[in-house]
Design a protein around this motif. Structure first.
Motif, PDB file in Angstrom:
ATOM      1  N   GLY A  43      22.134  53.531  34.494  1.00 26.96           N
ATOM      2  CA  GLY A  43      23.021  53.643  35.751  1.00 26.96           C
ATOM      3  C   GLY A  43      22.512  54.889  36.907  1.00 26.96           C
ATOM      4  N   TYR A 100      25.302  46.576  33.917  1.00 24.69           N
ATOM      5  CA  TYR A 100      25.732  47.851  34.673  1.00 24.69           C
ATOM      6  C   TYR A 100      26.694  48.594  34.053  1.00 24.69           C
ATOM      7  N   PHE A 134      26.531  52.511  34.650  1.00 25.76           N
ATOM      8  CA  PHE A 134      27.064  52.832  35.834  1.00 25.76           C
ATOM      9  C   PHE A 134      28.438  52.748  36.086  1.00 25.76           C
ATOM     10  N   LYS A 182      30.228  55.794  34.525  1.00 26.08           N
ATOM     11  CA  LYS A 182      30.164  56.961  35.163  1.00 26.08           C
ATOM     12  C   LYS A 182      31.220  57.169  36.227  1.00 26.08           C
TER      13      LYS A 182
END
Length: 240
Positions: A87, A233, A236, A239
């Motif tokens: 990420g 993903y 990512f 986060k």
């Protein structure tokens, strides 16, 4: 009287025929290569414009002509970033970008280079992620736009190379079906795997979309594509 020797090439000889054929082939090959090189910039521009339109479609922006679509892409796409599988941003891209994440394809995804289009619409960030998979007869692909919460689908667009008209082709041609992805959740209770899917039987309306009638294999291909590509993903998406 002795026969006079023929001057010049003997057009009836095998040698002449072979040499003539070689010259024609070389000339045709040269002309084709020349035409390809002349037209390539235009072809590349058309491919890039089509990609921009597909990204806009996933953002629920449709019906624009070529000039307006190119301008709108430059307006709403803040950056075409490249992420790694953790990420982290490895290339920030540029506004209206075409040189970083925009250039990536399915092979890059397999190699851990993830394209991410950071967009700004109505005062809020949206993230567009490309997805790649297989349908019944050929490759399918598309873009999933996600809200700033990284949990909810903002919009979706799917494309295909060769699916059965009226069945598998519905994933591309049926705007209403694509709109069913709006507001769906990427995750269920387990936030370590993608739950968004296409199903004939809806058990979880928050994460599932009705399958295309009569196109079970293509619908399954869309689900597998979403799980596999969006799954890359997760770091990512996790986060805050």
């Amino acid at each position: 009287m002795a026969e006079k020797k023929q001057k010049g090439l003997n057009t009836n000889s095998n040698s002449y025929t072979i040499i003539y054929s070689i010259v024609i082939v070389v000339l045709v090959a040269f002309l084709l290569a020349f035409v390809f090189q002349v037209l390539k910039p235009t072809q590349d521009a058309n491919v890039a414009l089509d990609k921009k339109k597909q990204i806009l479609y996933s953002l629920n922006i449709r019906g624009l002509n070529d000039i307006d679509a190119a301008a709108k892409y430059n307006e709403v796409v803040v950056a075409d970033e490249i992420l790694d599988t953790n990420g982290n941003v490895t290339d920030k891209g540029t506004k209206g970008g075409e040189k970083a994440g925009f250039k990536l394809n399915s092979t890059d995804l397999k190699n851990g280079k993830l394209a991410l289009f950071v967009c700004y619409i109505d005062g809020e960030n949206k993230y567009v992620i490309p997805v790649y998979g297989m349908g019944l007869w050929g490759a399918i692909n598309g873009y999933i736009a996600i809200n700033a919460d990284k949990q909810t689908v903002y919009g979706a667009y799917f494309n295909h190379d060769s699916e059965t008209a009226g069945l598998g082709a519905e994933i591309k041609d049926n705007k209403s079906w694509q709109e069913k992805f709006q507001h769906k959740k990427l995750f269920g209770q387990d936030t370590t795997q993608i739950a968004l899917s296409v199903n004939k039987k809806i058990d979880d309306p928050a994460t599932q979309v009705d399958a295309v009638t009569g196109a079970t294999l293509t619908s399954n291909g869309v689900t597998e594509m979403l799980h596999k590509c969006l799954g890359e993903y997760i770091a990512f998406l996790s986060k805050k």
